[in-house]
Design an enzyme around this catalytic site. Structure first.
Site, PDB file in Angstrom:
ATOM      1  N   GLY A 134      -2.657   5.300  15.587  1.00 49.19           N
ATOM      2  CA  GLY A 134      -1.232   5.385  15.892  1.00 49.19           C
ATOM      3  C   GLY A 134      -0.410   4.894  14.721  1.00 49.19           C
ATOM      4  O   GLY A 134      -0.847   4.036  13.949  1.00 49.19           O
ATOM      5  N   ARG A 238      -3.267  23.402  25.372  1.00 47.52           N
ATOM      6  CA  ARG A 238      -4.188  23.124  24.275  1.00 47.52           C
ATOM      7  C   ARG A 238      -5.509  23.855  24.551  1.00 47.52           C
ATOM      8  O   ARG A 238      -6.533  23.230  24.835  1.00 47.52           O
ATOM      9  CB  ARG A 238      -4.442  21.621  24.173  1.00 47.52           C
ATOM     10  CG  ARG A 238      -3.233  20.770  23.855  1.00 47.52           C
ATOM     11  CD  ARG A 238      -2.741  21.002  22.436  1.00 47.52           C
ATOM     12  NE  ARG A 238      -3.784  20.760  21.455  1.00 47.52           N
ATOM     13  CZ  ARG A 238      -4.050  19.554  20.944  1.00 47.52           C
ATOM     14  NH1 ARG A 238      -3.361  18.494  21.329  1.00 47.52           N
ATOM     15  NH2 ARG A 238      -4.996  19.418  20.030  1.00 47.52           N
ATOM     16  N   HIS A 343      -6.659  -4.990  24.283  1.00 48.74           N
ATOM     17  CA  HIS A 343      -6.606  -3.936  23.268  1.00 48.74           C
ATOM     18  C   HIS A 343      -7.902  -3.887  22.443  1.00 48.74           C
ATOM     19  O   HIS A 343      -7.897  -4.087  21.225  1.00 48.74           O
ATOM     20  CB  HIS A 343      -5.403  -4.121  22.351  1.00 48.74           C
ATOM     21  CG  HIS A 343      -4.993  -2.853  21.656  1.00 48.74           C
ATOM     22  ND1 HIS A 343      -3.712  -2.590  21.262  1.00 48.74           N
ATOM     23  CD2 HIS A 343      -5.715  -1.755  21.276  1.00 48.74           C
ATOM     24  CE1 HIS A 343      -3.642  -1.406  20.675  1.00 48.74           C
ATOM     25  NE2 HIS A 343      -4.857  -0.881  20.671  1.00 48.74           N
TER      26      HIS A 343
END
Length: 378
Positions: A134, A238, A343
């Site tokens: 990201g 997609r 995370h």
């Protein structure tokens, strides 16, 4: 003195050879002394010249990174490296000071690379390389304005993130952490038919929000569990990804209504900021499981909390939050039906080393004006 003490007995050249050798040694010692004194007064930082004798460009690394990345940078011979040598993020004031005059910046997602940082770096900065897939922490508009290139690290973490996503889904849907607590605190009594029952994947419908590399990898891993139907919502169809599963493209509200599990895998953009809010949760089944391993900003956490408390959805599993770290007194931590991880989706030794190596290679390529392995188009 050396010549007189140790003469070489040669009729024509002995004394001359010894004298020249002694003088050469003396000159060498003088040069060494000068170098050591210079190094001492410069704080031990030697500005290494390249083969042509020119000073190498400076780069700044904002964290202690996995060894493969540092090895690539050090062995390249293409730059002088300054580093915030800590596992903790570099303080903002330190970052603003250290970037002055650098040619390249190696950063992580914890550093906000905005106009202030870029102004502090000055016109010498040519490339930013982030050790992350990201790049919402980097101002693309400001980079483009200044003609600065941006490298990032997709692909190398796809498998690790997909694995963790499935693990988090199973832990959440089957109430594993809650069960561990019950076993530890004495809640484990006699066998009961409905005690600690969760939800399985066999014959379920799984919806993916954001069918990129990670979303497709999650689907591939869930397929052997006997999932009956895969749906996905995205900015558009997609087919390149969906036909391999196969998965059906649907609007987001239809994804919410039909899915037994929703997995969020989209990037954080202005369009996806807070996209998972009241509207989404109110349409979901009360038996549905919500999983997010993308970015915390994609979810309205207050809306999620209310959905969990009011029984609009069954449970949620989060590897990302807003902010990070989430304060320990946050209401979501008090819910038994919410599993929160710090995370760690890409946290395997091999993956983090691969990310560090790719970020280093991207940076070096940018310094040389060459094509990066992975570059964000600006």
């Amino acid at each position: 003195r050396l010549a007189r003490k140790h003469p070489i007995q040669s009729p024509a050249f002995g004394r001359c050879r010894c004298f020249c050798s002694a003088m050469g040694t003396l000159c060498h010692l003088r040069r060494l002394k000068t170098t050591l004194v210079s190094e001492f007064h410069s704080g031990g930082k030697l500005q290494a010249p390249n083969a042509a004798g020119k000073q190498l460009p400076r780069i700044y690394v904002t964290r202690r990174i996995p060894p493969r990345g540092m090895k690539i940078l050090r062995q390249s011979g293409l730059c002088n490296i300054e580093q915030w040598d800590s596992d903790e993020p570099v303080p903002r004031s330190e970052l603003l000071e250290k970037v002055a005059g650098i040619r390249g910046l190696y950063c992580l997602l914890t550093e906000k690379i905005d106009a202030k940082v870029l102004d502090a770096a000055g016109p010498s900065l040519r490339v930013v390389s982030t050790m992350s897939v990201g790049y919402d922490h980097v101002s693309l508009e400001e980079l483009k304005k200044r003609g600065i290139r941006l490298g990032y690290t997709p692909d190398v973490l796809t498998e690790a993130v997909a694995e963790l996503t499935v693990a988090l889904l199973l832990a959440t849907s089957r109430r594993l952490l809650e069960a561990v607590d019950e076993a530890k605190n004495g809640g484990w009594g006699t066998w009961k038919p409905l005690w600690m029952c969760g939800y399985g994947l066999t014959d379920s419908t799984v919806g993916i929000l954001g069918l990129g590399r990670i979303g497709a990898a999650v689907m591939a891993r869930l397929k052997p569990f006997g999932v009956k139907r895969f749906l996905y919502a995205d900015a558009g169809p997609r087919p390149d990804m969906a036909t391999k599963i196969p998965a059906e493209f649907v609007p987001l509200d239809e994804l919410a209504r039909h899915s037994d599990v929703i997995v969020v895998c989209c990037a954080l953009t202005p369009e996806t900021q807070g996209i998972c809010g009241n509207s989404l949760f109110s349409r979901m089944k009360d038996t549905a499981i919500f999983i997010n391993t993308s970015r915390g900003g994609v979810v309205n956490q207050e809306a999620l909390y209310q959905a969990l408390v009011n029984g609009q959805i069954a449970a949620a599993g989060l590897d990302v939050t807003e902010p990070e770290p989430l304060p320990t007194d946050h209401p979501l931590f008090k819910l038994k039906n919410c599993v929160i991880l710090p995370h760690i989706a890409s946290a395997t030794v091999a993956t983090r080393n691969a990310m560090a190596a790719l970020a280093a290679s991207n940076l070096l390529a940018g310094l040389q004006g060459k094509a990066m392995g992975k570059e964000v188009p600006l």
